[in-house]
Design a protein around this motif. Structure first.
Motif, PDB file in Angstrom:
ATOM      1  N   TYR A 179      -0.718 -12.069   7.673  1.00  0.00           N
ATOM      2  CA  TYR A 179      -0.583 -10.826   6.921  1.00  0.00           C
ATOM      3  C   TYR A 179      -1.102  -9.595   7.664  1.00  0.00           C
ATOM      4  O   TYR A 179      -0.500  -8.527   7.594  1.00  0.00           O
ATOM      5  CB  TYR A 179      -1.274 -10.973   5.568  1.00  0.00           C
ATOM      6  N   ASP A 180      -2.207  -9.727   8.378  1.00  0.00           N
ATOM      7  CA  ASP A 180      -2.721  -8.576   9.132  1.00  0.00           C
ATOM      8  C   ASP A 180      -1.724  -8.137  10.209  1.00  0.00           C
ATOM      9  O   ASP A 180      -1.493  -6.940  10.410  1.00  0.00           O
ATOM     10  CB  ASP A 180      -4.074  -8.903   9.775  1.00  0.00           C
ATOM     11  N   TYR A 232       4.988 -12.120   8.098  1.00  0.00           N
ATOM     12  CA  TYR A 232       4.677 -12.368   6.684  1.00  0.00           C
ATOM     13  C   TYR A 232       5.025 -13.807   6.299  1.00  0.00           C
ATOM     14  O   TYR A 232       4.233 -14.489   5.634  1.00  0.00           O
ATOM     15  CB  TYR A 232       5.443 -11.385   5.801  1.00  0.00           C
ATOM     16  N   ASP A 276       3.549  -6.621  -0.691  1.00  0.00           N
ATOM     17  CA  ASP A 276       3.508  -8.089  -0.727  1.00  0.00           C
ATOM     18  C   ASP A 276       2.341  -8.616   0.107  1.00  0.00           C
ATOM     19  O   ASP A 276       1.635  -9.549  -0.309  1.00  0.00           O
ATOM     20  CB  ASP A 276       4.825  -8.673  -0.196  1.00  0.00           C
ATOM     21  N   CYS A 277       2.146  -8.022   1.283  1.00  0.00           N
ATOM     22  CA  CYS A 277       1.037  -8.450   2.156  1.00  0.00           C
ATOM     23  C   CYS A 277      -0.307  -8.191   1.480  1.00  0.00           C
ATOM     24  O   CYS A 277      -1.182  -9.069   1.455  1.00  0.00           O
ATOM     25  CB  CYS A 277       1.089  -7.684   3.479  1.00  0.00           C
ATOM     26  N   TYR A 278      -0.468  -6.978   0.948  1.00  0.00           N
ATOM     27  CA  TYR A 278      -1.739  -6.633   0.310  1.00  0.00           C
ATOM     28  C   TYR A 278      -2.012  -7.526  -0.903  1.00  0.00           C
ATOM     29  O   TYR A 278      -3.158  -7.936  -1.131  1.00  0.00           O
ATOM     30  CB  TYR A 278      -1.727  -5.163  -0.119  1.00  0.00           C
ATOM     31  N   ALA A 310       1.492  -8.721  10.139  1.00  0.00           N
ATOM     32  CA  ALA A 310       2.661  -8.185   9.439  1.00  0.00           C
ATOM     33  C   ALA A 310       2.413  -6.742   9.036  1.00  0.00           C
ATOM     34  O   ALA A 310       3.291  -5.880   9.186  1.00  0.00           O
ATOM     35  CB  ALA A 310       2.963  -9.033   8.210  1.00  0.00           C
ATOM     36  N   ILE A 311       1.215  -6.461   8.535  1.00  0.00           N
ATOM     37  CA  ILE A 311       0.864  -5.100   8.115  1.00  0.00           C
ATOM     38  C   ILE A 311       0.982  -4.125   9.280  1.00  0.00           C
ATOM     39  O   ILE A 311       1.475  -3.003   9.124  1.00  0.00           O
ATOM     40  CB  ILE A 311      -0.548  -5.076   7.503  1.00  0.00           C
ATOM     41  N   GLN A 323      -1.024 -10.606  -1.316  1.00  0.00           N
ATOM     42  CA  GLN A 323      -1.422 -11.915  -0.803  1.00  0.00           C
ATOM     43  C   GLN A 323      -2.881 -11.912  -0.362  1.00  0.00           C
ATOM     44  O   GLN A 323      -3.561 -12.942  -0.446  1.00  0.00           O
ATOM     45  CB  GLN A 323      -0.518 -12.315   0.369  1.00  0.00           C
ATOM     46  N   GLN A 324      -3.354 -10.764   0.104  1.00  0.00           N
ATOM     47  CA  GLN A 324      -4.741 -10.651   0.557  1.00  0.00           C
ATOM     48  C   GLN A 324      -5.704 -10.295  -0.575  1.00  0.00           C
ATOM     49  O   GLN A 324      -6.911 -10.188  -0.350  1.00  0.00           O
ATOM     50  CB  GLN A 324      -4.839  -9.596   1.662  1.00  0.00           C
TER      51      GLN A 324
END
Length: 275
Positions: free
Chosen positions: A161-162, A156, A187-189, A164-165, A191-192
């Motif tokens: 992000y992918d 992250y 947080d990842c989602y 990290a997910i 950011q996307q």
């Protein structure tokens, strides 16, 4: 006076060693006292445990090369991979790089043609070092959920992000890591631009944790903020009001409520969700 001074010195040594054993020593002067005492112990016989403590003291002193040397001795003598030892090595190696960065920023060497480029190179080396160590730990202990989560956080921070997910989807299966993994997933989602997925994760967290849990305030605020971003002001207002009931002085909750109740955000353009 001399006797008193000697007594104080002995007391300082004892306190410093005790603090190191309890992992609470943070003072370089105390660490130096500890190093002297531990070296005396090693002179009487080899001990990998003492070398571990010696490495910790060297890290506190900023003597990173010496710390790395001691840790590598322990690694060489170990019969099995130790993830904590690897973390200690990572800390020492990062400390060495960051020390050089600080020195260049403070007073660049005269023979260094491009200090900024060297700093950028060292910072990139730090990031790669962290990733290499995290991947090594996962390779040895792929089922350690804590290490899986740690790798996700690192991904992250790198903006991956992918990837990290992928890690957080695994770590959230563990009850011990579920809440923090779902928060990290949100947080990842976000950011996307995948706001619905972020909301789902945060709502699940709020359904799990007690009303007075320490994570509830920040989680509810993040959820309300995302809802506000997407134009769902009515639901955002509900969460801000819940926050106000729990902690009236939390961040800018009072102002958020006033703004939403006054309709100031009604004309705001919702953020476009990711396809």
């Amino acid at each position: 006076v001399e006797q008193g001074a000697g007594s104080n010195a002995i007391g300082s040594k004892s306190a410093a060693i005790l603090q190191l054993l309890e992992n609470t020593i943070h003072d370089a002067a105390q660490a130096k006292l500890v190093v002297n005492e531990l070296q005396k112990v090693l002179a009487m016989g080899e001990s990998m445990d003492v070398r571990r403590k010696l490495a910790s003291a060297y890290i506190i002193m900023g003597e990173f090369d010496k710390a790395i040397e001691e840790i590598n001795r322990v690694i060489a003598a170990s019969t099995a991979y130790d993830p904590q030892l690897d973390k200690n090595l990572e800390e020492a190696e990062l400390g060495k790089l960051k020390k050089e960065i600080a020195q260049i920023k403070r007073r660049p060497p005269k023979d260094l043609a491009d200090p900024a480029a060297r700093i950028a190179e060292l910072e990139a080396e730090c990031e790669q070092l962290k990733l290499d160590h995290a991947l090594s730990r996962i390779e040895h202990y792929p089922n350690d959920i804590g290490l899986v989560y740690d790798l996700g956080k690192l991904r992250y921070e790198r903006g991956e992000y992918d990837l990290a997910i992928e890690q957080f989807m695994i770590s959230r299966k563990s009850a011990r890591c579920e809440v923090m993994s779902r928060i990290a997933l949100a947080d990842c989602y976000e950011q996307q631009g995948k706001y619905k997925q972020a909301e789902d994760e945060l709502e699940t967290v709020l359904s799990i944790i007690p009303r007075l849990d320490k994570d509830r305030l920040t989680t509810a605020y993040s959820l309300a903020r995302i809802m506000e971003k997407t134009g769902d002001n009515a639901r955002a207002l509900e969460y801000y009001k819940e926050l106000y009931e729990l902690e009236p002085r939390f961040r800018d909750v009072k102002e958020k409520i006033a703004m939403l109740e006054g309709g100031n955000a009604a004309e705001a353009t919702p953020a476009e969700p990711a396809k």
